[in-house]
Design an enzyme around this catalytic site. Structure first.
Site, PDB file in Angstrom:
ATOM      1  N   GLU A  36      30.027  23.916  50.222  1.00 35.94           N
ATOM      2  CA  GLU A  36      31.460  24.145  50.409  1.00 35.94           C
ATOM      3  C   GLU A  36      31.945  23.284  51.567  1.00 35.94           C
ATOM      4  O   GLU A  36      31.459  23.406  52.690  1.00 35.94           O
ATOM      5  CB  GLU A  36      31.765  25.617  50.718  1.00 35.94           C
ATOM      6  CG  GLU A  36      33.262  25.849  50.926  1.00 35.94           C
ATOM      7  CD  GLU A  36      33.605  27.225  51.489  1.00 35.94           C
ATOM      8  OE1 GLU A  36      34.652  27.775  51.095  1.00 35.94           O
ATOM      9  OE2 GLU A  36      32.836  27.744  52.324  1.00 35.94           O
ATOM     10  N   ARG A  38      34.817  22.721  54.073  1.00 34.34           N
ATOM     11  CA  ARG A  38      35.971  23.407  54.654  1.00 34.34           C
ATOM     12  C   ARG A  38      36.895  22.378  55.296  1.00 34.34           C
ATOM     13  O   ARG A  38      36.736  21.996  56.454  1.00 34.34           O
ATOM     14  CB  ARG A  38      35.497  24.434  55.671  1.00 34.34           C
ATOM     15  CG  ARG A  38      34.980  25.730  55.063  1.00 34.34           C
ATOM     16  CD  ARG A  38      36.121  26.603  54.517  1.00 34.34           C
ATOM     17  NE  ARG A  38      37.032  26.978  55.575  1.00 34.34           N
ATOM     18  CZ  ARG A  38      36.931  28.111  56.286  1.00 34.34           C
ATOM     19  NH1 ARG A  38      35.960  28.967  56.016  1.00 34.34           N
ATOM     20  NH2 ARG A  38      37.793  28.393  57.239  1.00 34.34           N
ATOM     21  N   ARG A  73      41.189  26.516  54.164  1.00 38.29           N
ATOM     22  CA  ARG A  73      41.556  27.890  54.485  1.00 38.29           C
ATOM     23  C   ARG A  73      42.701  27.912  55.495  1.00 38.29           C
ATOM     24  O   ARG A  73      42.570  27.404  56.610  1.00 38.29           O
ATOM     25  CB  ARG A  73      40.335  28.646  55.032  1.00 38.29           C
ATOM     26  CG  ARG A  73      40.558  30.131  55.228  1.00 38.29           C
ATOM     27  CD  ARG A  73      40.649  30.887  53.912  1.00 38.29           C
ATOM     28  NE  ARG A  73      39.416  30.838  53.157  1.00 38.29           N
ATOM     29  CZ  ARG A  73      39.349  30.513  51.859  1.00 38.29           C
ATOM     30  NH1 ARG A  73      40.455  30.189  51.187  1.00 38.29           N
ATOM     31  NH2 ARG A  73      38.202  30.515  51.222  1.00 38.29           N
ATOM     32  N   HIS A 134      41.484  36.764  51.494  1.00 41.61           N
ATOM     33  CA  HIS A 134      40.769  37.209  52.691  1.00 41.61           C
ATOM     34  C   HIS A 134      41.687  38.055  53.572  1.00 41.61           C
ATOM     35  O   HIS A 134      42.867  37.761  53.722  1.00 41.61           O
ATOM     36  CB  HIS A 134      40.284  36.009  53.512  1.00 41.61           C
ATOM     37  CG  HIS A 134      39.323  35.133  52.772  1.00 41.61           C
ATOM     38  ND1 HIS A 134      39.710  34.309  51.734  1.00 41.61           N
ATOM     39  CD2 HIS A 134      37.989  34.946  52.914  1.00 41.61           C
ATOM     40  CE1 HIS A 134      38.663  33.664  51.275  1.00 41.61           C
ATOM     41  NE2 HIS A 134      37.602  34.026  51.967  1.00 41.61           N
ATOM     42  N   LYS A 161      37.192  35.650  44.190  1.00 44.53           N
ATOM     43  CA  LYS A 161      36.541  35.945  45.471  1.00 44.53           C
ATOM     44  C   LYS A 161      37.458  36.785  46.358  1.00 44.53           C
ATOM     45  O   LYS A 161      38.623  36.437  46.549  1.00 44.53           O
ATOM     46  CB  LYS A 161      36.183  34.650  46.199  1.00 44.53           C
ATOM     47  CG  LYS A 161      35.536  34.879  47.570  1.00 44.53           C
ATOM     48  CD  LYS A 161      35.435  33.585  48.366  1.00 44.53           C
ATOM     49  CE  LYS A 161      34.840  33.855  49.745  1.00 44.53           C
ATOM     50  NZ  LYS A 161      34.954  32.670  50.631  1.00 44.53           N
ATOM     51  N   ARG A 203      26.460  40.469  51.547  1.00 39.91           N
ATOM     52  CA  ARG A 203      26.106  39.063  51.341  1.00 39.91           C
ATOM     53  C   ARG A 203      24.769  38.927  50.611  1.00 39.91           C
ATOM     54  O   ARG A 203      24.372  37.831  50.229  1.00 39.91           O
ATOM     55  CB  ARG A 203      26.093  38.319  52.678  1.00 39.91           C
ATOM     56  CG  ARG A 203      27.467  38.279  53.333  1.00 39.91           C
ATOM     57  CD  ARG A 203      27.478  37.447  54.594  1.00 39.91           C
ATOM     58  NE  ARG A 203      28.796  37.427  55.214  1.00 39.91           N
ATOM     59  CZ  ARG A 203      29.789  36.594  54.907  1.00 39.91           C
ATOM     60  NH1 ARG A 203      29.595  35.696  53.954  1.00 39.91           N
ATOM     61  NH2 ARG A 203      30.953  36.645  55.524  1.00 39.91           N
ATOM     62  N   GLN A 223      28.100  35.785  58.345  1.00 38.46           N
ATOM     63  CA  GLN A 223      27.356  34.851  57.487  1.00 38.46           C
ATOM     64  C   GLN A 223      25.887  34.801  57.909  1.00 38.46           C
ATOM     65  O   GLN A 223      25.553  34.945  59.076  1.00 38.46           O
ATOM     66  CB  GLN A 223      27.966  33.448  57.545  1.00 38.46           C
ATOM     67  CG  GLN A 223      29.057  33.215  56.536  1.00 38.46           C
ATOM     68  CD  GLN A 223      29.371  31.739  56.347  1.00 38.46           C
ATOM     69  OE1 GLN A 223      28.911  30.881  57.090  1.00 38.46           O
ATOM     70  NE2 GLN A 223      30.185  31.441  55.344  1.00 38.46           N
TER      71      GLN A 223
END
Length: 238
Positions: A36, A38, A73, A134, A161, A203, A223
């Site tokens: 990913e 960002r 984001r 989110h 998501k 997770r 994370q």
């Protein structure tokens, strides 16, 4: 066979930081399935430098058989992005047109019409749409999350998501329960995360199609390093 793919998030703020993440990821090439990018991490860079970083990541990891997600984001969704809605839409559509990515992350709260317009461009370039939401302050009710999934389904997302900040163990259990139920309803396209230390167990939830980890620095609360994730999500289950 394990159905959960491990996503390693690159969140560096410039080319040097991203290059460090690339080197670390190459040393752990079997510990993840998807990269990913960002884009909000290096929001301060000019357009060409932004493109150069994205192309470098894509070229490096496509050659290794990895899929690519591009994410920008916004600050309202917990990121570092400062672009206006118009700029956000133009960026995501431009990335779809120029870059060899597999998924584009679109924040569903940006507005249904904008989501549809970005999705049209993504569809034209055979890019899957990851619809995301989110909340870094709280966890929505069961009814609100189910309504969110319905909106994502109506918008024909390829992956749904959602990520919430829990205030209690009950919030974490609600997320876990909803992920399992949503997978039964919508198929193997759900990613549900409860953030922070309290929600870390989500997770490792095998009902989610993706789980997000880090290689150099975490990009979201709670994370887990990708080497630890791979122990829980082996390439082939016994």
């Amino acid at each position: 066979m394990n159905l959960t793919k491990i996503v390693v998030t690159f969140s560096g703020y410039n080319a040097d930081a991203i290059n460090d993440e690339i080197k670390s990821a190459l040393n752990h090439i079997n510990d993840f399935d998807i990269v990913e990018i960002r884009g909000d991490g290096f929001d301060a860079l000019n357009r060409q430098d932004h493109i150069n970083i994205v192309e470098n990541v894509i070229n490096t990891f496509k050659a290794k058989g990895k899929e690519i997600i591009y994410t920008y984001r916004t600050a309202s969704q917990g990121g570092k992005g400062s672009k206006t809605t118009v700029e956000y839409q133009a960026l995501l559509q431009g990335i779809c047109q120029m870059m060899n990515i597999d998924y584009i992350d679109i924040e569903v709260k940006i507005g249904k019409d904008i989501v549809k317009e970005i999705k049209e461009v993504a569809d034209d370039h055979h890019i899957k749409v990851l619809l995301s939401h989110h909340d870094f302050k709280k966890t929505d009710s069961k009814e609100e999350i189910e309504a969110l999934f319905k909106d994502m389904d109506d918008l024909k997302g390829d992956v749904f998501k959602f990520s919430y900040m829990p205030q209690s163990k009950e919030d974490v259990l609600r997320v876990t329960s909803i992920v399992q139920k949503a997978k039964e309803q919508y198929g193997n396209k759900i990613v549900g995360i409860s953030m922070g230390e309290l929600g870390k167990e989500t997770r490792l939830e095998k009902a989610s199609v993706f789980t997000y980890g880090f290689i150099s620095r975490d990009a979201a609360p709670g994370q887990i390093h990708i080497t630890e994730l791979r122990k829980q999500f082996p390439i082939k289950d016994d």
